[in-house]
Design a protein around this motif. Structure first.
Motif, PDB file in Angstrom:
ATOM      1  N   TYR A   1      -0.847   0.064  -4.156  1.00  0.00           N
ATOM      2  CA  TYR A   1      -2.241  -0.346  -4.394  1.00  0.00           C
ATOM      3  C   TYR A   1      -3.112  -0.059  -3.181  1.00  0.00           C
ATOM      4  CZ  TYR A   1       0.065  -2.982  -8.093  1.00  0.00           C
ATOM      5  OH  TYR A   1       0.816  -3.338  -9.182  1.00  0.00           O
ATOM      6  N   ARG A   2      -4.235   0.595  -3.439  1.00  0.00           N
ATOM      7  CA  ARG A   2      -5.202   0.837  -2.354  1.00  0.00           C
ATOM      8  C   ARG A   2      -6.616   0.734  -2.900  1.00  0.00           C
ATOM      9  NH1 ARG A   2      -2.257   6.143   0.400  1.00  0.00           N
ATOM     10  NH2 ARG A   2      -0.237   5.114   0.609  1.00  0.00           N
ATOM     11  N   PRO A   3      -7.495   0.066  -2.160  1.00  0.00           N
ATOM     12  CA  PRO A   3      -8.868  -0.077  -2.674  1.00  0.00           C
ATOM     13  C   PRO A   3      -9.683   1.205  -2.517  1.00  0.00           C
ATOM     14  CG  PRO A   3      -8.557  -1.401  -0.671  1.00  0.00           C
ATOM     15  CD  PRO A   3      -7.276  -0.686  -0.923  1.00  0.00           C
TER      16      PRO A   3
ATOM     17  N   SER B   1       0.829  -1.202   0.000  1.00  0.00           N
ATOM     18  CA  SER B   1       0.000   0.000   0.000  1.00  0.00           C
ATOM     19  C   SER B   1       0.863   1.250   0.000  1.00  0.00           C
ATOM     20  CB  SER B   1      -0.914  -0.004   1.229  1.00  0.00           C
ATOM     21  OG  SER B   1      -0.134  -0.047   2.408  1.00  0.00           O
ATOM     22  N   GLN B   2       2.183   1.075   0.104  1.00  0.00           N
ATOM     23  CA  GLN B   2       3.105   2.212   0.112  1.00  0.00           C
ATOM     24  C   GLN B   2       4.498   1.697  -0.241  1.00  0.00           C
ATOM     25  OE1 GLN B   2       3.236   3.677   4.136  1.00  0.00           O
ATOM     26  NE2 GLN B   2       3.199   1.646   5.050  1.00  0.00           N
ATOM     27  N   THR B   3       5.339   2.601  -0.766  1.00  0.00           N
ATOM     28  CA  THR B   3       6.705   2.170  -1.092  1.00  0.00           C
ATOM     29  C   THR B   3       7.614   2.204   0.130  1.00  0.00           C
ATOM     30  OG1 THR B   3       6.994   4.417  -1.935  1.00  0.00           O
ATOM     31  CG2 THR B   3       6.764   2.671  -3.575  1.00  0.00           C
ATOM     32  N   SER B   4       7.082   2.604   1.293  1.00  0.00           N
ATOM     33  CA  SER B   4       7.900   2.609   2.514  1.00  0.00           C
ATOM     34  C   SER B   4       8.432   1.214   2.846  1.00  0.00           C
ATOM     35  CB  SER B   4       7.091   3.156   3.690  1.00  0.00           C
ATOM     36  OG  SER B   4       6.681   4.478   3.416  1.00  0.00           O
ATOM     37  N   THR B   5       7.783   0.190   2.315  1.00  0.00           N
ATOM     38  CA  THR B   5       8.267  -1.190   2.467  1.00  0.00           C
ATOM     39  C   THR B   5       9.731  -1.310   2.048  1.00  0.00           C
ATOM     40  OG1 THR B   5       7.493  -1.607   0.227  1.00  0.00           O
ATOM     41  CG2 THR B   5       6.004  -2.191   2.000  1.00  0.00           C
TER      42      THR B   5
ATOM     43  N   GLY C   1       2.963  14.800  -0.817  1.00  0.00           N
ATOM     44  CA  GLY C   1       3.290  13.559  -0.114  1.00  0.00           C
ATOM     45  C   GLY C   1       3.561  13.759   1.351  1.00  0.00           C
ATOM     46  N   GLY C   2       4.113  12.696   1.971  1.00  0.00           N
ATOM     47  CA  GLY C   2       4.424  12.732   3.388  1.00  0.00           C
ATOM     48  C   GLY C   2       5.915  12.540   3.599  1.00  0.00           C
ATOM     49  N   ALA C   3       6.370  12.933   4.802  1.00  0.00           N
ATOM     50  CA  ALA C   3       7.800  12.804   5.095  1.00  0.00           C
ATOM     51  C   ALA C   3       8.009  12.915   6.596  1.00  0.00           C
ATOM     52  CB  ALA C   3       8.592  13.891   4.367  1.00  0.00           C
TER      53      ALA C   3
ATOM     54  N   HIS D   1       1.566   5.536  -8.322  1.00  0.00           N
ATOM     55  CA  HIS D   1       3.018   5.420  -8.160  1.00  0.00           C
ATOM     56  C   HIS D   1       3.536   6.367  -7.084  1.00  0.00           C
ATOM     57  CE1 HIS D   1       2.184   3.814 -12.133  1.00  0.00           C
ATOM     58  NE2 HIS D   1       3.344   3.186 -12.092  1.00  0.00           N
ATOM     59  N   GLN D   2       4.527   5.890  -6.375  1.00  0.00           N
ATOM     60  CA  GLN D   2       5.170   6.731  -5.361  1.00  0.00           C
ATOM     61  C   GLN D   2       6.677   6.729  -5.576  1.00  0.00           C
ATOM     62  OE1 GLN D   2       3.944   5.028  -1.552  1.00  0.00           O
ATOM     63  NE2 GLN D   2       2.474   6.684  -1.251  1.00  0.00           N
ATOM     64  N   MET D   3       7.305   7.818  -5.108  1.00  0.00           N
ATOM     65  CA  MET D   3       8.756   7.805  -4.977  1.00  0.00           C
ATOM     66  C   MET D   3       9.076   7.870  -3.495  1.00  0.00           C
ATOM     67  SD  MET D   3      11.888  10.098  -6.436  1.00  0.00           S
ATOM     68  CE  MET D   3      11.463  11.704  -5.760  1.00  0.00           C
ATOM     69  N   GLU D   4       9.717   6.826  -3.015  1.00  0.00           N
ATOM     70  CA  GLU D   4      10.144   6.774  -1.629  1.00  0.00           C
ATOM     71  C   GLU D   4      11.585   7.250  -1.567  1.00  0.00           C
ATOM     72  OE1 GLU D   4       7.874   5.598   0.421  1.00  0.00           O
ATOM     73  OE2 GLU D   4       8.950   5.599   2.325  1.00  0.00           O
ATOM     74  N   GLY D   5      11.908   8.025  -0.540  1.00  0.00           N
ATOM     75  CA  GLY D   5      13.303   8.422  -0.339  1.00  0.00           C
ATOM     76  C   GLY D   5      13.714   8.073   1.074  1.00  0.00           C
TER      77      GLY D   5
ATOM     78  N   PHE E   1      10.845  10.135   2.904  1.00  0.00           N
ATOM     79  CA  PHE E   1       9.704  10.831   2.286  1.00  0.00           C
ATOM     80  C   PHE E   1       9.038   9.920   1.266  1.00  0.00           C
ATOM     81  CE2 PHE E   1      13.525  12.103  -0.075  1.00  0.00           C
ATOM     82  CZ  PHE E   1      13.178  11.804  -1.376  1.00  0.00           C
ATOM     83  N   GLY E   2       7.766  10.166   1.012  1.00  0.00           N
ATOM     84  CA  GLY E   2       7.028   9.423  -0.009  1.00  0.00           C
ATOM     85  C   GLY E   2       6.190  10.403  -0.809  1.00  0.00           C
ATOM     86  N   LEU E   3       6.490  10.507  -2.113  1.00  0.00           N
ATOM     87  CA  LEU E   3       5.785  11.475  -2.956  1.00  0.00           C
ATOM     88  C   LEU E   3       4.920  10.752  -3.990  1.00  0.00           C
ATOM     89  CD1 LEU E   3       8.769  13.916  -3.732  1.00  0.00           C
ATOM     90  CD2 LEU E   3       7.233  13.929  -1.758  1.00  0.00           C
TER      91      LEU E   3
HETATM   92  N1  PHE Z   1       4.210   6.027   3.089  1.00  0.00           N
HETATM   93  C1  PHE Z   1       3.514   7.270   3.303  1.00  0.00           C
HETATM   94  C2  PHE Z   1       2.221   7.240   2.515  1.00  0.00           C
HETATM   95  O1  PHE Z   1       2.089   6.456   1.612  1.00  0.00           O
HETATM   96  C3  PHE Z   1       4.329   8.454   2.892  1.00  0.00           C
HETATM   97  C4  PHE Z   1       5.569   8.622   3.741  1.00  0.00           C
HETATM   98  C5  PHE Z   1       6.765   8.066   3.334  1.00  0.00           C
HETATM   99  C6  PHE Z   1       5.516   9.356   4.922  1.00  0.00           C
HETATM  100  C7  PHE Z   1       7.892   8.228   4.091  1.00  0.00           C
HETATM  101  C8  PHE Z   1       6.644   9.517   5.672  1.00  0.00           C
HETATM  102  C9  PHE Z   1       7.816   8.963   5.272  1.00  0.00           C
HETATM  103  O2  PHE Z   1       1.311   8.024   2.755  1.00  0.00           O
END
Ligand code: PHE
Length: 334
Positions: A202-204, A176-180, A278-280, A216-220, A303-305
């Motif tokens: 993927y999110r329903p 559900s997020q690239t933070s994985t 996004g979030g960070a 799509h996300q870019m995770e940093g 961060f996730g954009l």
């Molecule tokens: N994974 C979070 C999301 O999908 C975004 C995020 C990534 C937030 C990394 C903080 C740090 O909403």
């Protein structure tokens, strides 16, 4: 009797011209009825004239009549075969026709955006890594400090797979997020870490102009000694400026994610609009511990954009669904 013979000739000339001019079976049938029709065709009119010929001339004009009739009937038959012949055969060797044009494909606008992001982050010293789209709960939740009672783990908010399990029999889901990928990288490398990972999540969600069940996300992720929130802001500002090609304001709003502390929402001032991208935040010590890092030695930011956001804003695309409909008229604009 030259009058009669002239009429035969005229009849034949007109009949042959009409036959040659008939383009299709229907037109040809109309010609047949006009010139050879048994009930009131022009041939019948000629036949009626035969009776007016002098008795001694009758064998001659009779023969003439038959010849003309046969010629016209034969021409009609030939033409019938021609118009019924498949068209391909007629045009098979038309060397004047234009050839079949070879259409060159192009990269999808999202792929173009991803490549550009990778290029920009590469220049800032971030390497690009990939992670799996099918994940276990350990990487999608547990190691990211998301406890089992957290609403993000609600089965209705995730795509759990009914037909697969992990090697130890645990449930698997579409990430559900690239933070994985943060977790996967930290499990396998010791600090310092400086990576980005770009890919599908993927999110329903209910699909509409701004939501898709896949995007799509870019995770940093940056881990080192003495990393600060100010550095995070600098990296995101530089990234935004590099993507837009000019200075851009960014702002942080306080937020919450289980895997960062403090956490922020990132907005960019793009034209006259603040765009939520996004979030960070600073990587939560619990996350560092879960991958065997020592939180008193290293710190980091993540961060996730959302990638679609940037691409839509830049190209003034007003509906996220356009990206996934594969309408060639849309895609060939980019
Ligand atoms: N994974 C979070 C999301 O999908 C975004 C995020 C990534 C937030 C990394 C903080 C740090 O909403």
């Amino acid at each position: 009797m030259s009058g009669l013979s002239d009429q035969f000739e005229q009849y034949e000339r007109e009949a042959l011209a009409a036959i040659a001019a008939a383009e299709n079976a229907d037109a040809l049938e109309a010609v047949r009825i006009e010139f050879l029709g048994k009930k009131k065709g022009r041939l019948r009119d000629l036949q009626n004239l035969l009776g007016q010929a002098e008795p001694d001339q009758r064998p001659v004009v009779g023969k003439q009549f038959n010849t003309v009739k046969t010629r016209v009937a034969t021409a009609l038959e030939q033409r019938q075969q021609e118009v019924n012949r498949p068209r391909a055969e007629l045009t098979a060797i038309d060397v004047t026709l234009p050839g079949q044009r070879v259409e060159l494909g192009r990269r999808h606008p999202i792929t173009q955006t991803i490549d550009e992001f990778k290029d920009i982050m590469g220049r800032f010293g971030f390497s690009v890594v990939d992670g799996p789209e099918i994940e276990d709960e350990q990487h999608n939740f547990v190691a990211l400090n998301i406890p089992s009672e957290h609403p993000a783990r609600d089965p209705l908010d995730n795509f759990y797979l009914a037909a697969a399990v992990t090697s130890t029999g645990g449930p698997v889901l579409l990430r559900s997020q690239t933070s994985t990928v943060q977790i996967r990288v930290m499990e396998q490398t010791s600090p310092p870490v400086r990576i980005v990972s770009l890919g599908r999540v993927y999110r329903p969600d209910t699909i509409d102009a701004t939501h898709s069940c896949m995007f799509h996300q870019m995770e940093g992720l940056l881990i080192d000694r003495d990393v600060t929130l100010a550095q995070l802001k600098t990296v995101l500002s530089l990234f935004a400026a590099a993507y837009l090609g000019h200075d851009v304001k960014i702002r942080f709003r306080p937020s919450f994610f289980p895997f960062t502390e403090p956490s922020v929402e990132v907005d960019m001032l793009w034209g006259n609009d603040w765009l939520e991208v996004g979030g960070a935040g600073m990587v939560d010590p619990n996350v560092l511990t879960s991958v065997g890092y020592a939180p008193d030695e290293v710190t980091g930011f993540a961060f996730g954009l959302g990638i679609e956001r940037f691409c839509m804003k830049r190209h003034e695309i007003n509906d996220i669904r356009r990206f996934y409909e594969n309408d060639i008229r849309f895609l060939r604009q980019f």
